[in-house]
Design a protein around this motif. Structure first.
Motif, short mmCIF file in Angstrom:
data_model
loop_
_atom_site.label_atom_id
_atom_site.label_comp_id
_atom_site.label_asym_id
_atom_site.label_seq_id
_atom_site.Cartn_x
_atom_site.Cartn_y
_atom_site.Cartn_z
N ALA A 262 9.98 75.21 49.93
CA ALA A 262 8.71 75.67 49.36
C ALA A 262 8.45 77.13 49.71
O ALA A 262 7.73 77.82 48.99
N ARG A 263 9.04 77.61 50.80
CA ARG A 263 8.85 79.01 51.22
C ARG A 263 9.70 79.98 50.40
O ARG A 263 9.43 81.17 50.34
N ALA A 264 10.79 79.47 49.80
CA ALA A 264 11.74 80.35 49.12
C ALA A 264 11.10 81.02 47.92
O ALA A 264 10.30 80.42 47.20
N ARG A 265 11.47 82.28 47.69
CA ARG A 265 11.00 82.99 46.51
C ARG A 265 11.75 82.54 45.27
O ARG A 265 11.19 82.47 44.18
N LEU A 266 13.04 82.21 45.44
CA LEU A 266 13.87 81.87 44.29
C LEU A 266 14.96 80.88 44.69
O LEU A 266 15.66 81.09 45.69
N LEU A 267 15.06 79.81 43.92
CA LEU A 267 16.14 78.83 44.07
C LEU A 267 16.97 78.91 42.80
O LEU A 267 16.45 78.68 41.70
N VAL A 268 18.25 79.23 42.93
CA VAL A 268 19.11 79.45 41.76
C VAL A 268 20.30 78.50 41.79
O VAL A 268 20.97 78.37 42.81
N SER A 269 20.56 77.85 40.66
CA SER A 269 21.72 76.99 40.51
C SER A 269 22.62 77.53 39.40
O SER A 269 22.13 78.08 38.41
N GLY A 270 23.92 77.36 39.58
CA GLY A 270 24.85 77.81 38.55
C GLY A 270 26.19 77.16 38.69
O GLY A 270 26.40 76.28 39.53
N SER A 271 27.13 77.58 37.85
CA SER A 271 28.52 77.10 37.79
C SER A 271 28.66 75.81 37.01
O SER A 271 29.75 75.49 36.55
#
Length: 496
Positions: A262-271
């Protein structure tokens, strides 16, 4: 700074010029309990760059270590193309890559045992020495079109091909992502991805260094490491769907992980595509939505959900700045004009983010592009009315032609994963005398003792999508075959 500047790492250049300046003391890389500031990275990478400057081409034994990051930075400072080698590759694959790319040196962490396939190469151990004065050493200034990395494809349709990635592509992709993700030098990235491919190395290591920020590599992905780093100041997390699936599975019993995410500015998934079910579970537990982006070895990054855009599950967002994207019919030239969320076409892209060639493969290079310069990705997608792109699968394995319809396997897989009795799902097509192809579902049931029936799953999909997209055959498995990146290997899905 211009995205076409040959200086890939301005913060590192600044630290070289002024080792006592404030920028030199900023954290750059951390792997476990080992770390380097920008000044220390300059002191370590600059002598190595001088050592390899005349090498022509070098191989890097790409373990998830500080040494690998230093080696690649040194090669880029020297203007020497680097070939990252997957430590899990077999002897025949390594032999092919070494023969094809013809490096003169292999860089490795001291004490690392290298396989026989690399025995003929001169070895250079990567010395992490932070006590070197680098003032006045300077770096090479190769042309923006000069090769930076040669990254080998997975080789699913033959021997791996070496995609030659120019410095221009690295710079433009990372700057486009900075625009899309509002990525700055204040960001601290955490990830546990391998360092022999685009996601882990270019985005995960070179990305923070280009911004003047820092990266904390977990060495090996574990949810406890994610909790620790995000709780201690990290602002961004990069992962692949298998990692986010593990996070989603862990969240109900791990409030510390939920609080950290919840603290993260950005959660990114890929591949690979992140199942909608995992999107929703993470969002419900943390209040944060994972965003997805779309890229390939040959193209680096093409699209992304923007940090200031709608984080819509199941999409890979919109084209990045500088990237042209179109969908085409099966002939590869007729454009698909529809933005209806239904009409499937092959993605083709054009822009400065593309590779220049497949090494030693002029025929393969020519075949990969249209006459007017569009790269044929082989990925199938639809576009929503607002331009968001949704990948529905690979042209070779995920486009199913059934009953006169063109159907993407990906949307059926997402629908199946919404069924409570399904833990994992893959969808393929097989010949059918009446339909042309029938849809086949490969299911890992949540309860192996009581798996969902074909009728139950067919009705489930028909209600969510359309009747013609329902599976006609269902196979139950203990696990789906996956590669190192967590992608399902559909060619390995066979039945007796």
């Amino acid at each position: 700074m211009s995205p076409l500047s040959p200086d890939l790492f301005p913060a590192l250049t600044e630290a070289q010029a002024d080792p006592d300046g404030p920028g030199a003391h900023r954290p750059a890389l951390r792997f476990g309990d080992r770390s380097l500031t920008y000044g220390e990275l300059a002191a370590t990478a600059s002598p190595l760059a001088a050592r390899v400057a005349e090498a022509g081409r070098i191989a890097v034994w790409a373990t998830p270590t500080l040494e690998t990051a230093v080696a690649v930075v040194a090669a880029l400072l020297a203007g020497v193309p680097a070939v990252p080698l997957n430590p899990k590759s077999g002897e025949s694959e390594l032999g092919h890559i070494v023969s094809d790319s013809a490096p003169t040196l292999v860089l490795a962490a001291p004490g690392t045992q290298l396989p026989p396939a690399l025995g003929a190469l001169e070895r250079v151990d990567i010395d992490i020495n932070v006590d070197v004065d680098v003032r006045g050493t300077g770096t090479a200034s190769p042309a923006v079109g000069a090769p930076a990395l040669i990254v080998y494809t997975s080789g699913t349709t033959g021997p791996p091909k070496g995609a030659v990635i120019p410095r221009r592509a690295i710079a433009t992709t990372l700057d486009a992502l900075a625009d899309a993700w509002q990525w700055t030098g204040d960001d601290v990235l955490v990830h546990g991805l391998p360092l022999f491919h685009v996601h882990g190395l270019i985005l995960g290591i070179l990305g923070p260094l280009r911004r003047g920020g820092s990266v904390r590599h977990l060495g090996r992905f574990e949810t406890a490491g994610v909790t620790r780093e995000l709780s201690e100041g990290a602002t961004m997390l990069f992962g692949v769907p298998t990692m986010y699936h593990r996070i989603a599975e862990t969240l109900p019993d791990d409030p510390a992980l939920a609080k950290a995410l919840a603290r993260a500015r950005l959660l990114v998934s890929g591949s690979a595509a992140l199942p909608v079910h995992d999107h929703e579970r993470i969002a419900e537990a943390t209040g944060r939505r994972v965003i997805e982006r779309y890229g390939m070895t040959e193209t680096l990054m093409n699209t992304s959900v923007r940090a200031d855009g709608e984080p819509r599950a199941g999409t890979v967002g919109v084209p990045l700045p500088g990237v042209e994207l179109r969908l085409t019919e099966e002939d590869g030239t007729t454009a698909v004009e529809a933005y209806d969320g239904e009409t499937v076409g092959e993605i083709q892209v054009r822009g400065p983010n593309l590779f220049t060639e497949y090494l030693n493969r002029p025929e393969a290079t020519a075949a990969a592009f249209t006459e007017d310069g569009w790269f044929r990705t082989g990925d199938m997608a639809v576009r929503d009315p607002d331009g968001y792109v949704r990948i529905v699968g690979r042209k070779a394995t995920d486009l199913i032609k059934s009953g006169g319809y063109k159907i993407g396997a990906g949307e059926i897989e997402n629908a199946l994963l919404e069924h409570p009795g399904v833990r994992e799902a893959a969808v393929t097509g097989e010949p059918d005398a009446d339909l042309g192809e029938r849809i086949v579902a490969w299911i890992v049931p949540a309860d192996p003792q009581s798996p969902p029936t074909v009728d139950e799953l067919a009705d489930h999909v028909a209600r969510r999508l359309a009747p013609h997209k329902r599976p006609r055959v269902v196979h139950h498995l203990d696990a789906l075959p996956r590669n190192d990146m967590g992608k399902i290997m559909k060619r390995a899905l066979t039945h007796d």
